[in-house]
Design a protein around this motif. Structure first.
Motif, PDB file in Angstrom:
ATOM      1  N   PHE A 269       0.782  -1.248  -0.029  1.00 13.92           N
ATOM      2  CA  PHE A 269       0.215   0.213  -0.027  1.00 13.92           C
ATOM      3  C   PHE A 269       1.107   1.215  -0.014  1.00 13.92           C
ATOM      4  N   PRO A 270       0.339   2.438  -0.352  1.00 16.26           N
ATOM      5  CA  PRO A 270       1.155   3.804  -0.262  1.00 16.26           C
ATOM      6  C   PRO A 270       1.431   3.849   1.343  1.00 16.26           C
ATOM      7  N   VAL A 271       2.573   4.134   1.466  1.00 19.39           N
ATOM      8  CA  VAL A 271       3.383   4.292   2.795  1.00 19.39           C
ATOM      9  C   VAL A 271       3.325   5.712   2.991  1.00 19.39           C
ATOM     10  N   SER A 272       2.763   6.179   4.227  1.00 18.49           N
ATOM     11  CA  SER A 272       3.010   7.845   4.488  1.00 18.49           C
ATOM     12  C   SER A 272       3.525   7.816   6.092  1.00 18.49           C
ATOM     13  N   GLU A 273       3.987   8.917   6.390  1.00 18.66           N
ATOM     14  CA  GLU A 273       4.522   8.974   7.705  1.00 18.66           C
ATOM     15  C   GLU A 273       4.317  10.580   8.345  1.00 18.66           C
ATOM     16  N   PRO A 274       4.023  10.583   9.539  1.00 18.78           N
ATOM     17  CA  PRO A 274       3.779  12.083  10.005  1.00 18.78           C
ATOM     18  C   PRO A 274       5.178  13.008   9.757  1.00 18.78           C
ATOM     19  N   ALA A 275       4.773  14.287   9.336  1.00 15.89           N
ATOM     20  CA  ALA A 275       6.053  15.272   9.160  1.00 15.89           C
ATOM     21  C   ALA A 275       5.644  16.395  10.303  1.00 15.89           C
TER      22      ALA A 275
ATOM     23  N   THR B  23     -15.030  14.791   9.366  1.00 14.21           N
ATOM     24  CA  THR B  23     -14.390  15.981   9.461  1.00 14.21           C
ATOM     25  C   THR B  23     -13.198  16.223   8.479  1.00 14.21           C
ATOM     26  N   ASP B  24     -13.028  17.363   8.088  1.00 15.63           N
ATOM     27  CA  ASP B  24     -12.039  17.634   7.055  1.00 15.63           C
ATOM     28  C   ASP B  24     -10.719  18.021   7.561  1.00 15.63           C
ATOM     29  N   LEU B  25      -9.600  17.276   7.222  1.00 15.59           N
ATOM     30  CA  LEU B  25      -8.124  17.470   7.765  1.00 15.59           C
ATOM     31  C   LEU B  25      -7.461  17.553   6.819  1.00 15.59           C
ATOM     32  N   GLY B  26      -6.241  18.513   6.455  1.00 18.71           N
ATOM     33  CA  GLY B  26      -5.554  18.486   5.492  1.00 18.71           C
ATOM     34  C   GLY B  26      -5.955  18.275   4.169  1.00 18.71           C
ATOM     35  N   GLY B  27      -6.919  18.724   3.880  1.00 16.14           N
ATOM     36  CA  GLY B  27      -7.656  18.596   2.372  1.00 16.14           C
ATOM     37  C   GLY B  27      -8.388  17.094   2.202  1.00 16.14           C
ATOM     38  N   ARG B  28      -8.304  16.637   3.363  1.00 11.76           N
ATOM     39  CA  ARG B  28      -9.027  14.990   3.165  1.00 11.76           C
ATOM     40  C   ARG B  28     -10.115  14.789   4.122  1.00 11.76           C
TER      41      ARG B  28
ATOM     42  N   VAL C  28      -6.203   4.231   6.647  1.00 11.64           N
ATOM     43  CA  VAL C  28      -5.338   5.141   7.765  1.00 11.64           C
ATOM     44  C   VAL C  28      -6.114   5.315   8.773  1.00 11.64           C
ATOM     45  N   ILE C  29      -5.694   4.638  10.194  1.00 10.47           N
ATOM     46  CA  ILE C  29      -6.786   4.916  11.335  1.00 10.47           C
ATOM     47  C   ILE C  29      -5.604   5.755  12.421  1.00 10.47           C
ATOM     48  N   VAL C  30      -6.078   6.867  12.664  1.00  6.17           N
ATOM     49  CA  VAL C  30      -5.540   7.565  14.086  1.00  6.17           C
ATOM     50  C   VAL C  30      -6.164   7.348  15.335  1.00  6.17           C
ATOM     51  N   VAL C  31      -5.848   6.538  16.282  1.00  2.00           N
ATOM     52  CA  VAL C  31      -6.637   6.262  17.383  1.00  2.00           C
ATOM     53  C   VAL C  31      -5.618   6.345  18.785  1.00  2.00           C
ATOM     54  N   GLY C  32      -6.261   6.464  19.766  1.00  4.87           N
ATOM     55  CA  GLY C  32      -5.803   6.739  21.061  1.00  4.87           C
ATOM     56  C   GLY C  32      -6.521   7.206  22.014  1.00  4.87           C
ATOM     57  N   ASP C  33      -5.935   7.476  23.182  1.00  6.20           N
ATOM     58  CA  ASP C  33      -6.789   8.148  24.366  1.00  6.20           C
ATOM     59  C   ASP C  33      -6.250   9.808  24.435  1.00  6.20           C
ATOM     60  N   ALA C  34      -5.449  10.106  23.541  1.00  2.31           N
ATOM     61  CA  ALA C  34      -5.152  11.542  23.332  1.00  2.31           C
ATOM     62  C   ALA C  34      -6.093  12.352  23.064  1.00  2.31           C
ATOM     63  N   ARG C  35      -6.028  13.758  23.329  1.00  6.45           N
ATOM     64  CA  ARG C  35      -7.012  14.574  23.158  1.00  6.45           C
ATOM     65  C   ARG C  35      -7.420  14.786  21.726  1.00  6.45           C
ATOM     66  N   ASP C  36      -8.683  15.418  21.478  1.00  4.73           N
ATOM     67  CA  ASP C  36      -8.950  15.400  20.053  1.00  4.73           C
ATOM     68  C   ASP C  36      -8.022  16.470  19.159  1.00  4.73           C
ATOM     69  N   ASN C  37      -7.587  17.473  20.027  1.00  4.86           N
ATOM     70  CA  ASN C  37      -6.609  18.370  19.208  1.00  4.86           C
ATOM     71  C   ASN C  37      -5.304  17.650  18.754  1.00  4.86           C
TER      72      ASN C  37
ATOM     73  N   LEU D 162      -1.909  15.033  14.597  1.00  2.00           N
ATOM     74  CA  LEU D 162      -1.194  13.923  14.137  1.00  2.00           C
ATOM     75  C   LEU D 162      -1.968  13.469  12.790  1.00  2.00           C
ATOM     76  N   ALA D 163      -3.082  13.201  12.541  1.00  2.00           N
ATOM     77  CA  ALA D 163      -3.802  12.912  11.269  1.00  2.00           C
ATOM     78  C   ALA D 163      -3.529  14.079  10.025  1.00  2.00           C
ATOM     79  N   THR D 164      -3.417  15.379  10.408  1.00  2.00           N
ATOM     80  CA  THR D 164      -2.983  16.419   9.446  1.00  2.00           C
ATOM     81  C   THR D 164      -1.571  16.433   9.219  1.00  2.00           C
ATOM     82  N   ALA D 165      -0.699  15.678  10.262  1.00  2.00           N
ATOM     83  CA  ALA D 165       0.797  15.621   9.757  1.00  2.00           C
ATOM     84  C   ALA D 165       1.240  14.474   8.718  1.00  2.00           C
ATOM     85  N   ILE D 166       0.286  13.525   8.505  1.00  2.00           N
ATOM     86  CA  ILE D 166       0.600  12.579   7.734  1.00  2.00           C
ATOM     87  C   ILE D 166       0.941  12.994   6.061  1.00  2.00           C
TER      88      ILE D 166
END
Length: 237
Positions: free
Chosen positions: A123-129, A190-195, A218-227, A232-236
């Motif tokens: 699959f296409p591999v991305s990483e947070p920047a 929700t729209d994040l980073g044009g997606r 792509v899944i971004v999951v955790g007990d972190a706050r929503d912001n 993290l999702a926007t940085a991918i």
């Protein structure tokens, strides 16, 4: 004529014949036949002791007394002993935290996992920047599973919470129940980073953002706050 007397009877007259000293009558001889002789108890006055202590006049020494003062410890002594034990522990703890980084999370290099995922070409591999200061990569793993392959990158956020990014070629109808459990339910978009991402609930107090694409999910999951999850999702890339 006098009657004959028994042979064992002691004569009433104990006067010895002329020229011989008087003889004291024997107590044993005075005991009638068939009756037990009287025996004085060992502790009676005048009785001889079982050992020779009475003959020498010495008495056995009493057992030495136990000095209970030596076994007693005052609260002050106990406090001093406890302090002596705590000082080395405090010094070791300070060394562990100050020089060995005991309070710091263990970080990993995600590069090997990313390279393995790109080499598999599943699959296409991305990483947070540009996640920014305070974000730490604490886990990175690429694996082939039934139905596809998955790349997992785990993070510790600046607030000390957990967040994870999952990229996978496993079909979403199988991937989402596995990653989000049966508690995962859609909550809108929700729209994040044009997606366009889908918001989901997850296990316990976790929440998730899901990006559905033709060749990967792509899944971004955790007990972190929503912001922080949104960041993290926007940085991918």
């Amino acid at each position: 004529m006098e009657a004959a007397q028994p042979a064992d009877r002691v004569p009433a007259d104990s006067t010895p014949p002329d020229g011989q000293p008087p003889v004291a009558p024997s107590r044993a001889a005075a005991v009638p036949e068939g009756e037990p002789a009287l025996v004085e108890p060992a502790g009676a006055p005048g009785a001889a002791p079982p050992d020779g202590g009475a003959e020498t006049g010495e008495q056995p020494a009493p057992p030495p007394g136990i000095d209970t003062r030596k076994s007693e410890r005052s609260p002050k002594d106990m406090a001093i002993s406890l302090l002596v034990l705590l000082i080395p522990i405090a010094l070791l703890l300070a060394f562990y935290r100050g020089f060995l980084g005991g309070d710091q999370p263990t970080t990993v290099d995600p590069a090997p996992a990313l390279e393995s995922a790109r080499a598999a070409n599943a699959f296409p591999v991305s990483e947070p920047a540009e996640l920014g200061d305070g974000w730490r990569t604490v886990s990175a793993k690429f694996q082939t599973v039934e139905g596809g392959s998955s790349l997992r990158l785990g993070y510790l956020t600046p607030e000390g919470r957990a967040a994870q990014m999952v990229q996978s070629s496993v079909p979403p109808e199988r991937l989402l129940p596995t990653e989000l459990t049966a508690e995962g339910q859609p909550q809108g978009q929700t729209d994040l980073g044009g997606r366009t991402w889908q918001r989901y609930t997850a296990r316990g107090n976790e929440q998730a953002l899901v990006l559905l694409e033709p060749n990967r999910t792509v899944i971004v999951v955790g007990d972190a706050r929503d912001n922080e999850l949104r960041h993290l999702a926007t940085a991918i890339r």
